[in-house]
Design a protein around this motif. Structure first.
Motif, PDB file in Angstrom:
ATOM      1  N   VAL A   9       7.639   7.261  10.900  1.00  0.00           N
ATOM      2  CA  VAL A   9       8.584   6.629  11.743  1.00  0.00           C
ATOM      3  C   VAL A   9       8.208   4.943  11.251  1.00  0.00           C
ATOM      4  N   ASP A  10       8.896   4.344  10.330  1.00  0.00           N
ATOM      5  CA  ASP A  10       8.717   3.045   9.680  1.00  0.00           C
ATOM      6  C   ASP A  10       8.656   2.024  10.699  1.00  0.00           C
ATOM      7  N   GLY A  11       9.223   1.958  11.840  1.00  0.00           N
ATOM      8  CA  GLY A  11       9.516   1.128  12.909  1.00  0.00           C
ATOM      9  C   GLY A  11       8.139   0.908  13.922  1.00  0.00           C
ATOM     10  N   THR A  12       7.278   1.880  13.723  1.00  0.00           N
ATOM     11  CA  THR A  12       5.753   2.053  14.459  1.00  0.00           C
ATOM     12  C   THR A  12       4.893   1.224  13.862  1.00  0.00           C
ATOM     13  N   LYS A  13       5.220   1.131  12.498  1.00  0.00           N
ATOM     14  CA  LYS A  13       4.103   0.633  11.573  1.00  0.00           C
ATOM     15  C   LYS A  13       3.882  -1.098  11.955  1.00  0.00           C
ATOM     16  N   VAL A  14       4.846  -1.569  12.932  1.00  0.00           N
ATOM     17  CA  VAL A  14       4.741  -3.021  13.104  1.00  0.00           C
ATOM     18  C   VAL A  14       3.811  -3.081  14.281  1.00  0.00           C
ATOM     19  N   LEU A  15       3.461  -1.981  14.718  1.00  0.00           N
ATOM     20  CA  LEU A  15       2.653  -2.246  15.875  1.00  0.00           C
ATOM     21  C   LEU A  15       1.432  -1.318  15.773  1.00  0.00           C
ATOM     22  N   SER A  16       0.972  -1.460  14.369  1.00  0.00           N
ATOM     23  CA  SER A  16      -0.271  -0.512  14.010  1.00  0.00           C
ATOM     24  C   SER A  16      -1.042  -1.279  13.406  1.00  0.00           C
ATOM     25  N   ILE A  17      -2.394  -1.558  14.016  1.00  0.00           N
ATOM     26  CA  ILE A  17      -3.370  -2.319  13.642  1.00  0.00           C
ATOM     27  C   ILE A  17      -3.735  -1.726  12.198  1.00  0.00           C
ATOM     28  N   GLN A  18      -3.875  -0.633  12.011  1.00  0.00           N
ATOM     29  CA  GLN A  18      -4.033  -0.085  10.533  1.00  0.00           C
ATOM     30  C   GLN A  18      -3.172  -0.708   9.549  1.00  0.00           C
ATOM     31  N   TRP A  34      -1.604  -3.609   9.538  1.00  0.00           N
ATOM     32  CA  TRP A  34      -1.990  -4.945   9.616  1.00  0.00           C
ATOM     33  C   TRP A  34      -3.153  -5.164   8.691  1.00  0.00           C
ATOM     34  N   VAL A  35      -4.103  -4.312   8.772  1.00  0.00           N
ATOM     35  CA  VAL A  35      -5.315  -4.357   7.807  1.00  0.00           C
ATOM     36  C   VAL A  35      -4.950  -4.059   6.498  1.00  0.00           C
ATOM     37  N   ILE A  36      -3.989  -3.158   6.149  1.00  0.00           N
ATOM     38  CA  ILE A  36      -3.570  -2.818   4.891  1.00  0.00           C
ATOM     39  C   ILE A  36      -2.860  -4.073   4.194  1.00  0.00           C
ATOM     40  N   ALA A  37      -1.901  -4.437   5.051  1.00  0.00           N
ATOM     41  CA  ALA A  37      -1.262  -5.657   4.685  1.00  0.00           C
ATOM     42  C   ALA A  37      -2.157  -6.715   4.216  1.00  0.00           C
ATOM     43  N   LEU A  38      -2.884  -7.138   5.178  1.00  0.00           N
ATOM     44  CA  LEU A  38      -3.959  -8.401   4.890  1.00  0.00           C
ATOM     45  C   LEU A  38      -4.418  -7.933   3.586  1.00  0.00           C
ATOM     46  N   THR A  39      -5.269  -6.670   3.219  1.00  0.00           N
ATOM     47  CA  THR A  39      -5.991  -6.477   2.021  1.00  0.00           C
ATOM     48  C   THR A  39      -5.197  -6.629   0.979  1.00  0.00           C
ATOM     49  N   ASP A  40      -4.022  -6.013   1.002  1.00  0.00           N
ATOM     50  CA  ASP A  40      -3.066  -6.139  -0.200  1.00  0.00           C
ATOM     51  C   ASP A  40      -2.942  -7.567  -0.520  1.00  0.00           C
ATOM     52  N   ARG A  41      -2.598  -8.324   0.390  1.00  0.00           N
ATOM     53  CA  ARG A  41      -2.408  -9.730   0.208  1.00  0.00           C
ATOM     54  C   ARG A  41      -3.613 -10.467  -0.544  1.00  0.00           C
ATOM     55  N   MET A  42      -5.037 -10.104   0.018  1.00  0.00           N
ATOM     56  CA  MET A  42      -6.075 -10.799  -0.623  1.00  0.00           C
ATOM     57  C   MET A  42      -6.473 -10.195  -2.035  1.00  0.00           C
ATOM     58  N   ALA A  43      -5.953  -8.878  -2.185  1.00  0.00           N
ATOM     59  CA  ALA A  43      -6.361  -8.412  -3.303  1.00  0.00           C
ATOM     60  C   ALA A  43      -5.238  -7.162  -3.745  1.00  0.00           C
ATOM     61  N   PRO A  44      -4.142  -7.712  -4.227  1.00  0.00           N
ATOM     62  CA  PRO A  44      -3.000  -6.712  -4.701  1.00  0.00           C
ATOM     63  C   PRO A  44      -3.404  -5.978  -5.512  1.00  0.00           C
ATOM     64  N   THR A  45      -2.969  -4.546  -5.084  1.00  0.00           N
ATOM     65  CA  THR A  45      -3.569  -3.481  -5.732  1.00  0.00           C
ATOM     66  C   THR A  45      -2.416  -2.260  -5.711  1.00  0.00           C
ATOM     67  N   LEU A  81      -3.235   0.822  -5.103  1.00  0.00           N
ATOM     68  CA  LEU A  81      -4.041   1.725  -4.174  1.00  0.00           C
ATOM     69  C   LEU A  81      -3.597   1.716  -2.783  1.00  0.00           C
ATOM     70  N   LEU A  82      -3.036   0.512  -2.385  1.00  0.00           N
ATOM     71  CA  LEU A  82      -2.585   0.095  -1.079  1.00  0.00           C
ATOM     72  C   LEU A  82      -1.061  -0.101  -0.798  1.00  0.00           C
ATOM     73  N   GLY A  83      -0.537   0.274  -0.001  1.00  0.00           N
ATOM     74  CA  GLY A  83       0.966  -0.113   0.203  1.00  0.00           C
ATOM     75  C   GLY A  83       1.206   0.023   1.750  1.00  0.00           C
ATOM     76  N   THR A  84       2.181  -0.905   2.309  1.00  0.00           N
ATOM     77  CA  THR A  84       2.689  -0.759   3.510  1.00  0.00           C
ATOM     78  C   THR A  84       4.053  -1.757   3.471  1.00  0.00           C
ATOM     79  N   THR A  85       4.811  -1.436   4.405  1.00  0.00           N
ATOM     80  CA  THR A  85       6.212  -2.227   4.884  1.00  0.00           C
ATOM     81  C   THR A  85       5.969  -3.375   5.627  1.00  0.00           C
ATOM     82  N   VAL A  86       4.940  -3.435   6.229  1.00  0.00           N
ATOM     83  CA  VAL A  86       4.400  -4.842   7.079  1.00  0.00           C
ATOM     84  C   VAL A  86       4.332  -6.034   6.409  1.00  0.00           C
TER      85      VAL A  86
END
Length: 236
Positions: free
Chosen positions: A173-182, A184-195, A197-202
């Protein structure tokens, strides 16, 4: 505050609970090293090891063990009375315990994630994983610390959040990802080091704002909840 910090750290490292922190990070590190040594394509082992194990299991479980233990264990065994009888504002009790929980969780998870990130892609990804996981450790620790003061079964509720909300619903369920700390961590990681290997809709702004909001709100809740505790350690 330094006394509370010292008591918390000594109590945490002196309990068997601390030994529970070691197997999962060791497994993460071992899988990354074995996969790299066998020449497996990082595109195949990177996502399941970094995300499926590291960010979805190791980070939240370690934070759950530590976050519910820094104060919840003292409430369970009654030793919290020694702290509550001190003439200290409740925030001077909660903040040091949150700092210890965040520091221990971040250090336990960031090191193997850094090594796994370097082996999978680059030093930049390793550093991004370490930094983002530290922020995630703060949000998780604040949430689980608050749970230990709100309910007598914080570990159970924490597992429901990690396994059901983030693990099951977050996957389908994509809508639940907005309230997922996991996520958020993926989004922040991908912003600092685009790759790849990671992917999120947040989005990164949402991830950053939500991380801060959860950390602050959970900390305020914990402080307010601790104020309602009597000397016996029970809520009034």
């Amino acid at each position: 505050m330094s006394t509370v910090t010292w008591i918390t750290a000594r109590g945490l490292f002196g309990r068997r609970r601390f030994l529970l922190l070691l197997p999962l990070p060791a497994l993460l590190l071992a899988l990354a090293i074995i996969s790299r040594s066998l020449g497996v394509d990082p595109g195949q082992w990177g996502p399941p090891v970094l995300v499926g194990l590291g960010l979805a299991v190791v980070l939240p479980v370690v934070a759950l063990i530590v976050g519910t233990g820094v104060l919840g264990a003292e409430i369970d065994d009654g030793t919290v009375v020694h702290i509550l009888t001190k003439p200290l504002p409740r925030w001077q009790i909660v903040l040091p315990k949150l700092a210890v929980a965040t520091g221990v969780s971040a250090a336990t998870v960031a090191v193997p994630l850094y090594v796994a990130g370097v082996l999978a892609d680059s030093v930049r990804l390793g550093l991004a994983l370490a930094a983002a996981s530290a922020l995630g450790a703060l949000a998780y620790s604040a949430l689980f610390l608050a749970l230990s003061l709100v309910t007598r079964r914080p570990v159970l509720l924490g597992l429901v959040y990690v396994l059901i909300w983030e693990g099951l619903l977050g996957r389908f369920v994509d809508g639940t990802k907005v309230l997922s700390i996991q996520q958020w961590v993926i989004a922040l990681t991908d912003r600092m080091a685009p790759t790849d290997l990671l992917g999120t809709t947040v989005s990164v702004p949402v991830a950053a704002v939500m991380t801060v909001l959860v950390a602050v709100a959970a900390t305020v809740l914990a402080i307010d909840r601790l104020r309602s505790f009597s000397v016996a350690g029970e809520t009034s």
